[in-house]
Design an enzyme around this catalytic site. Structure first.
Site, PDB file in Angstrom:
ATOM      1  N   HIS A  79      95.323  59.637  32.715  1.00  0.00           N
ATOM      2  CA  HIS A  79      95.011  60.831  31.914  1.00  0.00           C
ATOM      3  C   HIS A  79      96.029  61.932  32.208  1.00  0.00           C
ATOM      4  O   HIS A  79      96.736  61.885  33.215  1.00  0.00           O
ATOM      5  CB  HIS A  79      93.609  61.359  32.232  1.00  0.00           C
ATOM      6  CG  HIS A  79      92.519  60.556  31.590  1.00  0.00           C
ATOM      7  ND1 HIS A  79      92.013  59.410  32.154  1.00  0.00           N
ATOM      8  CD2 HIS A  79      91.838  60.734  30.425  1.00  0.00           C
ATOM      9  CE1 HIS A  79      91.066  58.915  31.376  1.00  0.00           C
ATOM     10  NE2 HIS A  79      90.940  59.695  30.313  1.00  0.00           N
TER      11      HIS A  79
ATOM     12  N   LYS B 257      93.264  66.862  34.090  1.00  0.00           N
ATOM     13  CA  LYS B 257      91.941  66.246  34.307  1.00  0.00           C
ATOM     14  C   LYS B 257      91.501  66.433  35.751  1.00  0.00           C
ATOM     15  O   LYS B 257      92.287  66.227  36.678  1.00  0.00           O
ATOM     16  CB  LYS B 257      91.981  64.756  33.933  1.00  0.00           C
ATOM     17  CG  LYS B 257      90.602  64.110  34.005  1.00  0.00           C
ATOM     18  CD  LYS B 257      90.533  62.826  33.210  1.00  0.00           C
ATOM     19  CE  LYS B 257      89.160  62.170  33.321  1.00  0.00           C
ATOM     20  NZ  LYS B 257      88.099  63.003  32.736  1.00  0.00           N
TER      21      LYS B 257
HETATM   22  N1  LIG Z   1      83.028  61.966  26.358  1.00  0.00           N
HETATM   23  C1  LIG Z   1      84.242  61.973  25.843  1.00  0.00           C
HETATM   24  O1  LIG Z   1      84.558  61.261  24.863  1.00  0.00           O
HETATM   25  C2  LIG Z   1      85.283  62.903  26.429  1.00  0.00           C
HETATM   26  C3  LIG Z   1      86.566  63.007  25.886  1.00  0.00           C
HETATM   27  C4  LIG Z   1      87.454  63.960  26.402  1.00  0.00           C
HETATM   28  C5  LIG Z   1      87.061  64.776  27.459  1.00  0.00           C
HETATM   29  N2  LIG Z   1      85.802  64.622  27.988  1.00  0.00           N
HETATM   30  C6  LIG Z   1      85.302  65.510  29.056  1.00  0.00           C
HETATM   31  O2  LIG Z   1      84.978  66.753  28.461  1.00  0.00           O
HETATM   32  C7  LIG Z   1      85.113  67.781  29.459  1.00  0.00           C
HETATM   33  C8  LIG Z   1      86.021  68.887  28.924  1.00  0.00           C
HETATM   34  O3  LIG Z   1      87.323  68.371  28.742  1.00  0.00           O
HETATM   35  P1  LIG Z   1      88.509  69.281  28.153  1.00  0.00           P
HETATM   36  O4  LIG Z   1      89.737  68.460  28.280  1.00  0.00           O
HETATM   37  O5  LIG Z   1      88.127  69.848  26.832  1.00  0.00           O
HETATM   38  O6  LIG Z   1      88.544  70.449  29.263  1.00  0.00           O
HETATM   39  P2  LIG Z   1      88.964  71.974  29.101  1.00  0.00           P
HETATM   40  O7  LIG Z   1      90.128  72.093  28.181  1.00  0.00           O
HETATM   41  O8  LIG Z   1      89.065  72.517  30.481  1.00  0.00           O
HETATM   42  O9  LIG Z   1      87.699  72.630  28.351  1.00  0.00           O
HETATM   43  C9  LIG Z   1      86.496  72.995  28.972  1.00  0.00           C
HETATM   44  C10 LIG Z   1      86.120  74.333  28.365  1.00  0.00           C
HETATM   45  O10 LIG Z   1      84.801  74.678  28.780  1.00  0.00           O
HETATM   46  C11 LIG Z   1      84.820  76.070  29.042  1.00  0.00           C
HETATM   47  N3  LIG Z   1      83.694  76.458  29.874  1.00  0.00           N
HETATM   48  C12 LIG Z   1      83.507  76.231  31.189  1.00  0.00           C
HETATM   49  N4  LIG Z   1      82.348  76.775  31.592  1.00  0.00           N
HETATM   50  C13 LIG Z   1      81.804  77.365  30.506  1.00  0.00           C
HETATM   51  C14 LIG Z   1      80.614  78.104  30.289  1.00  0.00           C
HETATM   52  N5  LIG Z   1      79.743  78.330  31.280  1.00  0.00           N
HETATM   53  N6  LIG Z   1      80.370  78.565  29.040  1.00  0.00           N
HETATM   54  C15 LIG Z   1      81.236  78.343  28.030  1.00  0.00           C
HETATM   55  N7  LIG Z   1      82.386  77.647  28.187  1.00  0.00           N
HETATM   56  C16 LIG Z   1      82.656  77.165  29.406  1.00  0.00           C
HETATM   57  C17 LIG Z   1      86.151  76.310  29.703  1.00  0.00           C
HETATM   58  O11 LIG Z   1      86.459  77.686  29.679  1.00  0.00           O
HETATM   59  P3  LIG Z   1      87.479  78.299  30.773  1.00  0.00           P
HETATM   60  O12 LIG Z   1      88.822  77.755  30.383  1.00  0.00           O
HETATM   61  O13 LIG Z   1      87.329  79.769  30.574  1.00  0.00           O
HETATM   62  O14 LIG Z   1      87.036  77.815  32.110  1.00  0.00           O
HETATM   63  C18 LIG Z   1      87.053  75.465  28.809  1.00  0.00           C
HETATM   64  O15 LIG Z   1      87.466  76.193  27.661  1.00  0.00           O
HETATM   65  C19 LIG Z   1      85.642  67.075  30.709  1.00  0.00           C
HETATM   66  O16 LIG Z   1      84.551  66.751  31.544  1.00  0.00           O
HETATM   67  C20 LIG Z   1      86.277  65.807  30.158  1.00  0.00           C
HETATM   68  O17 LIG Z   1      86.343  64.760  31.092  1.00  0.00           O
HETATM   69  C21 LIG Z   1      84.926  63.713  27.499  1.00  0.00           C
END
Ligand SMILES: NC(=O)c1ccc[n+]([C@@H]2O[C@H](COP(=O)([O-])OP(=O)(O)OC[C@H]3O[C@@H](n4cnc5c(N)ncnc54)[C@H](OP(=O)(O)O)[C@@H]3O)[C@@H](O)[C@H]2O)c1
Length: 274
Positions: free
Chosen positions: A162, A166
């Protein structure tokens, strides 16, 4: 409850400013019958009040980012959560309080977090999947079939790569593939999992399911399950090249959740493959 357009279903997005959050905004806005209710951002975020369409690089949408998580749940029929484990715990409590369905894509949940998800599934409808893509859902059932057929003389190793941002390892998808491989052998992954090898490890114990984690660049997500026998080996690979596949799967799960009875569902349920 919601103040979205009549006859449509209101979908809220937790973590709207994130990599997945922006893809989810695009997917919800592009799906007929769904209305984007609210997108939540972290309290204090400078994204609060921003138009969600603009946030995702689209036209203005008349839906806005809000830093109050309660607004997300009071104004949505279903909330999609791709944030981090501690925020997902908060969202789980709010979803139960408001009787709102939840799609959980966040990975890296602890055993305690997962127990809370399992318990919440008794009072609200939840779809949870470490990977919402159709290809990985199919890969999981193929892996289970392969390990059930080949038996424990074949060694199972799971390699994933990844992007450099991550934060959890092995990936939730790698662990889900590991559980599928273990299920094919009728064992629990926890009893056979080997996530780290370093130094003088000795020979590979039979029955082990090994994981190798690579991180770098902007790789969206790659998983290979290697099933190695003597004189031959199978390699089953999935490569994600566009986060849109996860967002579209999550939005499909949200639409599927409407009026669904309480329960903890997976993507095989959503896709009718269960
Ligand atoms: N299931 C699937 O198919 C799949 C696919 C891809 C990713 N994922 C998972 O999804 C998660 C997010 O991935 P990502 O790549 O999108 O990460 P990311 O870019 O870091 O996005 C997470 C977002 O959540 C926000 N956040 C954190 N705490 C919050 C709160 N209390 N209230 C509102 N917003 C909040 C963060 O804001 P800040 O930047 O201000 O902290 C950030 O904008 C990870 O766990 C990843 O492993 C799952």
């Amino acid at each position: 409850m919601a103040d979205f357009r009549e006859g449509t279903m209101g979908v809220g997005i937790a973590g709207a400013g994130g990599r997945m959050g922006r893809m989810l905004i695009q997917a919800v806005l592009g799906t007929p019958g769904l209305t984007l209710s609210v997108g939540s951002v972290r309290p204090g975020s400078n994204l609060a009040g921003r138009d969600l369409g603009l946030l995702a690089g689209l036209e203005p949408s008349s839906s806005f980012a809000d830093s109050d998580p309660a607004a997300l749940f009071s104004r949505s029929d279903v909330v999609i959560d791709f944030t981090n484990p501690s925020s997902t715990r908060t969202h789980l409590d709010l979803a139960q309080r408001h009787g709102v369905g939840l799609v959980i894509g966040t990975t890296g949940l602890s055993d305690g977090d997962q127990a809370a998800v399992n318990a919440a599934g008794r009072s609200i409808a939840i779809v949870q999947a470490a990977n919402m893509s159709l290809g990985v859902v199919l890969l999981q059932s193929l892996v289970q079939q392969v390990t059930a057929t080949l038996g424990p003389d074949w060694d199972v190793e799971i390699v994933e790569m990844h992007h450099r941002h991550k934060v959890d390892a092995p990936s939730g998808t790698a662990l889900a593939l590991g559980r599928a491989a273990a299920a094919g052998r009728d064992v629990a992954l926890a009893d056979v999992r080997q996530s780290v090898r370093d130094g003088h490890t000795g020979p590979r114990p039979p029955g082990q399911i090994g994981f190798a984690t690579l991180r770098g660049g902007d790789v969206v997500g790659e998983h290979t399950v290697i099933v190695a026998g003597v004189g031959e080996r199978l390699e089953l690979t999935h490569r994600a090249t566009d986060r849109g596949i996860f967002a579209r799967g999550a939005v499909r799960a949200a639409a599927w959740l409407k009026d669904r009875p309480p329960g903890l569902y997976g993507m095989t349920d959503v896709l009718g493959l269960a």
